[in-house]
Design an enzyme around this catalytic site. Sequence first.
Site, PDB file in Angstrom:
ATOM      1  N   SER A 120       2.659  -2.909  -2.048  1.00 59.59           N
ATOM      2  CA  SER A 120       1.299  -2.402  -1.903  1.00 59.59           C
ATOM      3  C   SER A 120       1.022  -1.817  -0.525  1.00 59.59           C
ATOM      4  O   SER A 120       0.085  -1.034  -0.365  1.00 59.59           O
ATOM      5  CB  SER A 120       0.282  -3.500  -2.221  1.00 59.59           C
ATOM      6  OG  SER A 120       0.557  -4.666  -1.473  1.00 59.59           O
ATOM      7  N   ASP A 352      -8.560 -10.711   3.149  1.00 58.17           N
ATOM      8  CA  ASP A 352      -7.297  -9.977   3.062  1.00 58.17           C
ATOM      9  C   ASP A 352      -6.992  -9.402   4.440  1.00 58.17           C
ATOM     10  O   ASP A 352      -7.596  -8.408   4.864  1.00 58.17           O
ATOM     11  CB  ASP A 352      -7.413  -8.857   2.029  1.00 58.17           C
ATOM     12  CG  ASP A 352      -6.141  -8.010   1.910  1.00 58.17           C
ATOM     13  OD1 ASP A 352      -5.177  -8.272   2.665  1.00 58.17           O
ATOM     14  OD2 ASP A 352      -6.130  -7.074   1.083  1.00 58.17           O
ATOM     15  N   HIS A 355      -3.454  -6.042   3.954  1.00 57.87           N
ATOM     16  CA  HIS A 355      -3.599  -4.618   3.657  1.00 57.87           C
ATOM     17  C   HIS A 355      -4.544  -3.972   4.665  1.00 57.87           C
ATOM     18  O   HIS A 355      -5.056  -4.640   5.561  1.00 57.87           O
ATOM     19  CB  HIS A 355      -4.104  -4.441   2.220  1.00 57.87           C
ATOM     20  CG  HIS A 355      -3.175  -5.010   1.200  1.00 57.87           C
ATOM     21  ND1 HIS A 355      -3.374  -6.250   0.617  1.00 57.87           N
ATOM     22  CD2 HIS A 355      -2.021  -4.523   0.676  1.00 57.87           C
ATOM     23  CE1 HIS A 355      -2.385  -6.513  -0.235  1.00 57.87           C
ATOM     24  NE2 HIS A 355      -1.546  -5.481  -0.210  1.00 57.87           N
TER      25      HIS A 355
END
Length: 375
Positions: A120, A352, A355
């Site tokens: 990702s 998070d 990312h």
Amino acid sequence: MNPLLPLSILLLCFFFIQAQFCFSAVVFAVQKHRRESLLTAQTSCDIFTGSWVQDESYPLYYFSSCPVIDPQFNCQLFGRPDSNYLHYRWKPATCELPRFDGIDFLTRMRGKTVMFVGDSLGRNQWESLICMLHAQAEASPTQFIKGDPLSIFNFLEYEVSISFYRAPYLVDIVMFQGRRILQLDEISVNGEAWKDADVLLFNSGHWWTHKGSLQGWDYMGDDGVYYLDMDRLVAFQRGMSTWANWVDLNIDRTRTRVFFQSISPTHYNPTEWNDPVSKNCYGETAPVNGFNYSGVSPVQTRVLEGVVKAMRYPAYIFDITSLSKLRKDGHPSIYNGDLSPDQRANPDQSADCSHWCLPGLPDTWNQLFYTALLF
């Protein structure tokens, strides 16, 4: 009618055409000199060493104008209240980066395929590049083919494909009697899709450390032997060696450029940036000051460097680790469309910090990619 008039017109046309040709030649020569000068500068300059400077001409696009941003990365759409993190530019210590020019990228890459392969974080960069190109070629027709493992975004006028192939470990995962086997010594299923790309940018790393429900396999297989687990760094080294051997044997390096993105850092431990109060990246609104960062480099970096160095034709290590370490402010945190309201209310557990927001840090990765690829 004056018989000399047609001759005069022809002479004028001749001189006009010559002038146009000369003007075009001068423009071409200036552009060529500029690119050669930049190329010379870059070959003697480490573009990955430098500092972050505020620049109000950034970001290069807005979230509302980009057709591909996943909810996971779309921080502004999902309520991030600050925007200062958008207004930073990477400045190498000893040279200047060319400003990203999407039309130049598309023109010079006409008829070619750029493929991101990995997890990702690779998808993060893939979506960023599409956003940056689309912002500067907004009227140009496009086509988006969304799939798994392969998604493709085509700029039809330029015949340029920007694609992403999801392969978090790069090596194959095969099913056997309902179990997922991570084949450390095998790239056959995945690799077929990579062979025809003109530019390949690989990444891997984070998934090799996952355990429990986040672990993407049930057994590891290597040379006919199967393991419930093994030292994860050893497994990473074996997997990356398989990837390196596959590239050396299967990719024609006279026509295909190969890059490997270094490990993208996380910001879950605020003691790394000397903050005794925070729990993670939640609430961070500015980069770490200066050039330095006390956080330890991922140990996978040394493994990756050794593997690439041993290749017959070493890949270009796209070294975004250190410059990204400084951007503790760049993560989605709780402003992530994949989180529930309860999760957003508990940033200590749910933020998070792996990312990156879009627009955001991956746009700088792509400015560096543009420089490394075309200058």
